[in-house]
Design a protein around this motif. Sequence first.
Motif, PDB file in Angstrom:
ATOM      1  N   PRO A 269       1.168  -1.193   0.349  1.00 40.43           N
ATOM      2  CA  PRO A 269      -0.018  -0.168   0.236  1.00 40.43           C
ATOM      3  C   PRO A 269       0.746   1.433   0.089  1.00 40.43           C
ATOM      4  N   GLU A 270       2.379   1.235   0.744  1.00 39.12           N
ATOM      5  CA  GLU A 270       2.985   2.428   0.737  1.00 39.12           C
ATOM      6  C   GLU A 270       3.902   2.884  -0.881  1.00 39.12           C
ATOM      7  N   GLY A 271       3.724   1.781  -1.756  1.00 36.98           N
ATOM      8  CA  GLY A 271       4.664   2.079  -2.534  1.00 36.98           C
ATOM      9  C   GLY A 271       5.385   0.316  -3.125  1.00 36.98           C
ATOM     10  N   TRP A 272       6.555   0.699  -3.311  1.00 42.13           N
ATOM     11  CA  TRP A 272       6.976  -1.211  -3.550  1.00 42.13           C
ATOM     12  C   TRP A 272       8.197  -0.845  -2.346  1.00 42.13           C
ATOM     13  N   GLY A 298      17.936  -5.567   5.781  1.00 35.84           N
ATOM     14  CA  GLY A 298      17.250  -4.250   5.865  1.00 35.84           C
ATOM     15  C   GLY A 298      16.021  -3.724   4.959  1.00 35.84           C
ATOM     16  N   GLY A 299      15.343  -2.321   4.999  1.00 35.84           N
ATOM     17  CA  GLY A 299      14.161  -2.320   4.122  1.00 35.84           C
ATOM     18  C   GLY A 299      13.954  -0.857   3.471  1.00 35.84           C
ATOM     19  N   MET A 300      13.175  -0.589   2.888  1.00 34.22           N
ATOM     20  CA  MET A 300      13.271   1.189   2.094  1.00 34.22           C
ATOM     21  C   MET A 300      11.857   0.648   1.271  1.00 34.22           C
ATOM     22  N   ILE A 301      11.025   1.808   1.364  1.00 33.27           N
ATOM     23  CA  ILE A 301       9.767   2.388   0.148  1.00 33.27           C
ATOM     24  C   ILE A 301       9.857   2.761  -0.664  1.00 33.27           C
ATOM     25  N   LEU A 302       9.926   2.325  -1.943  1.00 32.83           N
ATOM     26  CA  LEU A 302       9.903   3.337  -2.830  1.00 32.83           C
ATOM     27  C   LEU A 302       8.677   3.711  -3.516  1.00 32.83           C
ATOM     28  N   ASP A 303       9.028   4.780  -4.116  1.00 29.47           N
ATOM     29  CA  ASP A 303       7.677   5.403  -4.522  1.00 29.47           C
ATOM     30  C   ASP A 303       6.998   4.726  -6.157  1.00 29.47           C
ATOM     31  N   ALA A 304       5.531   4.574  -5.126  1.00 30.57           N
ATOM     32  CA  ALA A 304       4.604   3.823  -6.713  1.00 30.57           C
ATOM     33  C   ALA A 304       5.057   4.344  -7.871  1.00 30.57           C
ATOM     34  N   ASP A 305       5.054   5.378  -7.881  1.00 29.51           N
ATOM     35  CA  ASP A 305       4.876   5.848  -9.305  1.00 29.51           C
ATOM     36  C   ASP A 305       6.395   6.293 -10.266  1.00 29.51           C
ATOM     37  N   PRO A 307       9.875   4.528  -9.055  1.00 26.77           N
ATOM     38  CA  PRO A 307      10.449   3.819  -7.784  1.00 26.77           C
ATOM     39  C   PRO A 307      12.340   4.194  -7.336  1.00 26.77           C
ATOM     40  N   SER A 308      12.421   5.409  -8.461  1.00 27.97           N
ATOM     41  CA  SER A 308      13.792   5.664  -8.298  1.00 27.97           C
ATOM     42  C   SER A 308      14.242   6.571  -7.298  1.00 27.97           C
ATOM     43  N   ARG A 309      12.922   7.161  -6.754  1.00 31.72           N
ATOM     44  CA  ARG A 309      12.916   7.980  -5.474  1.00 31.72           C
ATOM     45  C   ARG A 309      12.352   7.150  -4.007  1.00 31.72           C
ATOM     46  N   VAL A 310      13.279   7.395  -3.156  1.00 33.82           N
ATOM     47  CA  VAL A 310      13.417   6.531  -1.873  1.00 33.82           C
ATOM     48  C   VAL A 310      12.190   7.354  -1.007  1.00 33.82           C
ATOM     49  N   VAL A 311      10.850   6.699  -0.476  1.00 34.99           N
ATOM     50  CA  VAL A 311       9.594   7.224   0.450  1.00 34.99           C
ATOM     51  C   VAL A 311      10.050   7.005   2.018  1.00 34.99           C
ATOM     52  N   THR A 312      10.971   6.660   2.104  1.00 35.06           N
ATOM     53  CA  THR A 312      11.786   5.785   3.760  1.00 35.06           C
ATOM     54  C   THR A 312      12.237   4.466   3.708  1.00 35.06           C
ATOM     55  N   ARG A 313      12.805   3.970   4.750  1.00 31.22           N
ATOM     56  CA  ARG A 313      13.891   3.337   5.013  1.00 31.22           C
ATOM     57  C   ARG A 313      14.301   2.957   5.899  1.00 31.22           C
ATOM     58  N   SER A 314      14.573   1.748   6.781  1.00 33.73           N
ATOM     59  CA  SER A 314      14.891   1.404   8.240  1.00 33.73           C
ATOM     60  C   SER A 314      16.281   1.986   8.713  1.00 33.73           C
ATOM     61  N   ALA A 315      16.232   2.834  10.029  1.00 33.03           N
ATOM     62  CA  ALA A 315      17.500   2.843  10.272  1.00 33.03           C
ATOM     63  C   ALA A 315      18.034   2.026  10.795  1.00 33.03           C
TER      64      ALA A 315
END
Length: 366
Positions: A269-272, A298-305, A307-315
């Motif tokens: 739901p948050e993206g990729w 680790g993990g990161m969420i990439l923008d749905a539209d 995907p070259s843009r990181v929305v958030t990631r695990s610190a």
Amino acid sequence: MTHLTETDEVADATDAPGFPYRLTRLGVVMTPDPDEPLEAEGVLNPGSGRGPDGELYLLPRLVAAGNVSRVGLARVVVDYGVPVGVERQGVVLAPDRGWERGATHSGVEDPRVTWVGELGLHVMTYVAYGPLGPRTAVAVSDDLRDWRRLGPVTFDYVDELDTDLGLFHNKDTTFFPEAVTAPDGVRSFAVLHRPMWHIGATVPGEGSPLPAGVTDGRHSIWISYVPVAAVAADPRALARWGQHRPVAGPAFPFEELKIGGGPPPRRVPEGWLLLHHGVTGVIEDAFAQQQNVNYAAGGMILDADDPSRVVTRSAVPLLEAETDDERDGIVPNVVFPTAIEEVDGVPFVFYGMADSKIGVARLDRA
């Protein structure tokens, strides 16, 4: 067949505060067969997929003596909705092409397998350990057993980068399962990869020439694109990548040395959702089996539209080497996620353990 042991069945969850997903460790699903020479140095880092029979399969990297790798096939055994072991089905890819072997080494390594429904194909990216070192290659299959090589990847020249990405070794590559819109507005298949800038590892004295605009030489995750229309005209286009750009580099302590992509990105739901590995310690030789490093997931969420843009990631890590199976092996202190599959609607992550075994963890929402 291998199975989770009784002690392995005790789950261990790791939280990453602020990140919407976590991993719950379940145990070991595949260990080397002591009577199989092709597994003398471990089974690890599998791809995965559903076969035409509906069964879940892993495609493990099988490592023979001398660090020579092949890709196998193993049906996943499920007990009460949880993967607990495998049944081996043989070898499906071996280093039997000239560009997959050198005078002193060879291998087809670390397959990542993406089911691309629009193509009706499993798309495998893998590392061909050939004459000049590790190079990304692509193969496709409709049944996980018979693979058609599309050859080593070539990179379109992008003048703004002031370099040829084809000069560099490349690993940790994986395709997205669905088409996205590329930067030029064209509907395209996207692929993540991790260039290795140290040309000096192959040509002494050349050092690590960075692309224009890149100031951090640590290994980072990049993205490239392949137009859908080009693949429809000729599937070999899956091995020709363009519009390259960086996605993410090391940012937190558990990624101090480098990062690299893991399983194919998963639509959430948050993206990729992209699981990745972060590395700390000391790297002594770019191509050697390391002994002084620590690999964590680790993990990161990439923008749905985009995907070259990181929305958030695990610190902090979602999973790190804590059990004996993760700490002791060919390369100690390694958890290396490479596949995500659902069983009865529940997603499970398969990962390499100390470059020796394969573990499984449940992917949960935090």
